[in-house]
Structures are given as structure tokens and as C-alpha cells.
Scaffold this motif. Structure first.
Motif, PDB file in Angstrom:
ATOM      1  N   VAL A  16       0.836  -1.203   0.000  1.00 62.58           N
ATOM      2  CA  VAL A  16       0.000   0.000   0.000  1.00 62.58           C
ATOM      3  C   VAL A  16       0.871   1.254   0.000  1.00 62.58           C
ATOM      4  O   VAL A  16       0.594   2.232  -0.709  1.00 62.58           O
ATOM      5  N   GLY A  17       1.960   1.222   0.797  1.00 66.79           N
ATOM      6  CA  GLY A  17       2.855   2.380   0.819  1.00 66.79           C
ATOM      7  C   GLY A  17       3.538   2.611  -0.513  1.00 66.79           C
ATOM      8  O   GLY A  17       3.703   3.759  -0.954  1.00 66.79           O
ATOM      9  N   ILE A  18       3.932   1.520  -1.176  1.00 60.22           N
ATOM     10  CA  ILE A  18       4.565   1.666  -2.488  1.00 60.22           C
ATOM     11  C   ILE A  18       3.564   2.207  -3.511  1.00 60.22           C
ATOM     12  O   ILE A  18       3.897   3.039  -4.357  1.00 60.22           O
ATOM     13  N   GLY A  19       2.303   1.740  -3.423  1.00 60.38           N
ATOM     14  CA  GLY A  19       1.293   2.220  -4.369  1.00 60.38           C
ATOM     15  C   GLY A  19       0.944   3.681  -4.188  1.00 60.38           C
ATOM     16  O   GLY A  19       0.447   4.321  -5.122  1.00 60.38           O
ATOM     17  N   ALA A  20       1.202   4.212  -2.991  1.00 59.36           N
ATOM     18  CA  ALA A  20       0.886   5.632  -2.748  1.00 59.36           C
ATOM     19  C   ALA A  20       1.948   6.567  -3.295  1.00 59.36           C
ATOM     20  O   ALA A  20       1.747   7.783  -3.310  1.00 59.36           O
ATOM     21  N   THR A  21       3.075   6.025  -3.712  1.00 55.46           N
ATOM     22  CA  THR A  21       4.148   6.858  -4.267  1.00 55.46           C
ATOM     23  C   THR A  21       4.283   6.590  -5.759  1.00 55.46           C
ATOM     24  O   THR A  21       3.780   5.591  -6.284  1.00 55.46           O
ATOM     25  N   ASP A  22       4.976   7.480  -6.425  1.00 56.68           N
ATOM     26  CA  ASP A  22       5.162   7.339  -7.870  1.00 56.68           C
ATOM     27  C   ASP A  22       6.555   6.855  -8.239  1.00 56.68           C
ATOM     28  O   ASP A  22       6.829   6.638  -9.416  1.00 56.68           O
ATOM     29  N   HIS A  23       7.434   6.698  -7.252  1.00 59.20           N
ATOM     30  CA  HIS A  23       8.822   6.375  -7.560  1.00 59.20           C
ATOM     31  C   HIS A  23       9.106   4.867  -7.519  1.00 59.20           C
ATOM     32  O   HIS A  23      10.120   4.422  -8.064  1.00 59.20           O
ATOM     33  N   PHE A  24       8.243   4.097  -6.842  1.00 61.65           N
ATOM     34  CA  PHE A  24       8.526   2.666  -6.677  1.00 61.65           C
ATOM     35  C   PHE A  24       7.402   1.801  -7.251  1.00 61.65           C
ATOM     36  O   PHE A  24       7.111   0.719  -6.749  1.00 61.65           O
ATOM     37  N   ASP A  25       6.758   2.297  -8.304  1.00 60.08           N
ATOM     38  CA  ASP A  25       5.654   1.537  -8.897  1.00 60.08           C
ATOM     39  C   ASP A  25       6.108   0.187  -9.440  1.00 60.08           C
ATOM     40  O   ASP A  25       5.337  -0.773  -9.468  1.00 60.08           O
ATOM     41  N   MET A  26       7.344   0.104  -9.873  1.00 59.38           N
ATOM     42  CA  MET A  26       7.817  -1.143 -10.470  1.00 59.38           C
ATOM     43  C   MET A  26       7.935  -2.274  -9.453  1.00 59.38           C
ATOM     44  O   MET A  26       8.060  -3.445  -9.827  1.00 59.38           O
ATOM     45  N   TRP A  27       7.931  -1.936  -8.142  1.00 59.61           N
ATOM     46  CA  TRP A  27       8.039  -2.957  -7.108  1.00 59.61           C
ATOM     47  C   TRP A  27       6.675  -3.518  -6.680  1.00 59.61           C
ATOM     48  O   TRP A  27       6.616  -4.456  -5.892  1.00 59.61           O
TER      49      TRP A  27
END
Length: 252
Positions: free
Chosen positions: A186-197
């Protein structure tokens, strides 16, 4: 997907269930035979013939389920069981296989034997008896109700209790790990820099979910709790009865 493929191809859960059910039936049959209860309430020769016949029938039924007869005569470490196994070693194997009681390590046994020998030489064995392990029951001796409660019911109840606590603890650990990974996703989805993870974290979530259902299925906890309840009722009935009733043929 890989775990599901392995599970579907090798049918690990089904094979384990077949082995476990077969082992439980063999143990029950042995205690029926040693206790002299039906169907082993005839002459010794007839009881022995019936015992061997019922064991052969069990092996045939296991063979139909896909369990090979060669696997049934092998010990836990994959080696052929020794025909002249020492009584103490055999008792240790039974405790480990049926009740999860691990034997002492070889260095610990050597130290215990050395201390027992020293105590025996010093004071005639008075203190050496304190270092003796648990008393070994004659595995071929007839079994009455008191012995059955002592050597079978008591360790089985403890083993089931330890097992259900271990399974519940492992299930809690896996659930906590699953929640942590979900929060990270959820934290990764809230950012635009780690979408690939995001695909990687979703793969970890799927892996943990599969492992949780594979290693700690809810059915096994319910089955063990049901078995513990049956054993507790049996123990309460035993403790609430007098000696005459406990030693009667009906109780046996």
C-alpha cells in the motif's frame, strides 16, 4: 503458482495424511492386541493370527492409496530398520515418532552415563538412580487400563497440546508477515517512484498466503482441538471413577 503445481503433482498433503492415518491405525491395533480387547479376546495363537492378518490388510489398503510397502519399513532417517534394535533406542524412536519427544543428544547421554558410573562407585548407586532417564515400559508386555493411560493417553495429550500451540504460533507469524507485506504494498502504491516494485510485493503476498494455507490449514487446528477434547473427557472420566470401575472389562 509453483507451490500449487508441486502440491498438485506430488499430492504431498494427501500422502502425508495417508501415512499418518496408517500409522495411527497400526498403533491402535497394537494396543488392542496388547490389551486383549475385541477382536483379540480369544486364545493367544488365534489373536496372533488375527493381528498379523489385520496388519496385512492395512498394508494392502495403504498400497491402494499409493503408499509403498517399502516405505513403511524404513525409519525416519531413510535407513532400513534394524531387526535387533536396542530396547532403549526403540523406545526413543517411538517417543520421537508418536509423541514428538526428542532423545538426549549423544554427548549428553555420555555425560549422564559417566556421572551415573561415578555415583555408583562412590555410594553404591543411591545418587546414580537420580540420573536415570524415564522408566522404559516393556513394549511386548500386556497392557491394562492404568498402563494405557500412563504410556499412551498422557504423552499423546501433551503432544497434541504442543502441536496445536506450535501451529497456531506459526500461523500468527505468517499472518503478521503477510500484513507487513500488504502495508508495504500500500505504501509503495501511494508513491510514484517505486511503482515497479508493486508486482514483486503482490507476488510475496500470494506466496505467503499459499504457504499459510499449506503449512497451517484451519482444518488441522480444528482436528487437533477435537482430539484434545476427546482425550480430556476420557481423562476426566478416568479420574472420576473408582479403581474397580477403572479395572473392569467395560472400561478396558
Amino acid at each position: 503458482l509453483l507451490l500449487m503445481t508441486i502440491q498438485g503433482s506430488f499430492q504431498i498433503a494427501h500422502s502425508w495424511a495417508s501415512y499418518h492415518m496408517g500409522a495411527s491405525k497400526v498403533v491402535a491395533e497394537i494396543y488392542f492386541f496388547l490389551g486383549g480387547v475385541a477382536p483379540y479376546d480369544q486364545s493367544p495363537a488365534a489373536n496372533q493370527r488375527r493381528f498379523l492378518k489385520r496388519l496385512r490388510d492395512m498394508v494392502k489398503r495403504l498400497s491402494v492409496s499409493g503408499v509403498r510397502e517399502e516405505d513403511l519399513v524404513r525409519s525416519a532417517n531413510g535407513e532400513q530398520a534394524a531387526p535387533n534394535m536396542d530396547a532403549e533406542v526403540l523406545q526413543s524412536e517411538i517417543h520421537k515418532s508418536l509423541y514428538g519427544i526428542e532423545p538426549l543428544w549423544l554427548p549428553c547421554r555420555k555425560i549422564r552415563d559417566c556421572l551415573r558410573s561415578c555415583c555408583t562407585c562412590c555410594n553404591g548407586g543411591t545418587w546414580g538412580t537420580l540420573l536415570d532417564g524415564p522408566e522404559h515400559h516393556d513394549l511386548a508386555a500386556p497392557v491394562n487400563a492404568e498402563i494405557y493411560m500412563e504410556v499412551r493417553i498422557a504423552p499423546l495429550k501433551k503432544y497434541y497440546g504442543d502441536t496445536v500451540r506450535a501451529v497456531a504460533r506459526l500461523r500468527m507469524i505468517l499472518y503478521c508477515a503477510l500484513m507487513v507485506v500488504i502495508c508495504i504494498s500500500v505504501g509503495i502504491g501511494a508513491t510514484d517512484h517505486f511503482d515497479m516494485w508493486i508486482p514483486a510485493t503482490l507476488g510475496v503476498v500470494s506466496f505467503l498466503t499459499t504457504i499459510t494455507h499449506w503449512l497451517t490449514p484451519p482444518e488441522i487446528i480444528a482436528a487437533i482441538n477435537s482430539a484434545i477434547s476427546v482425550l480430556q473427557k476420557m481423562e476426566l472420566r478416568w479420574q472420576g471413577s473408582d479403581i474397580r470401575e477403572n479395572r473392569s472389562d467395560v472400561t478396558r
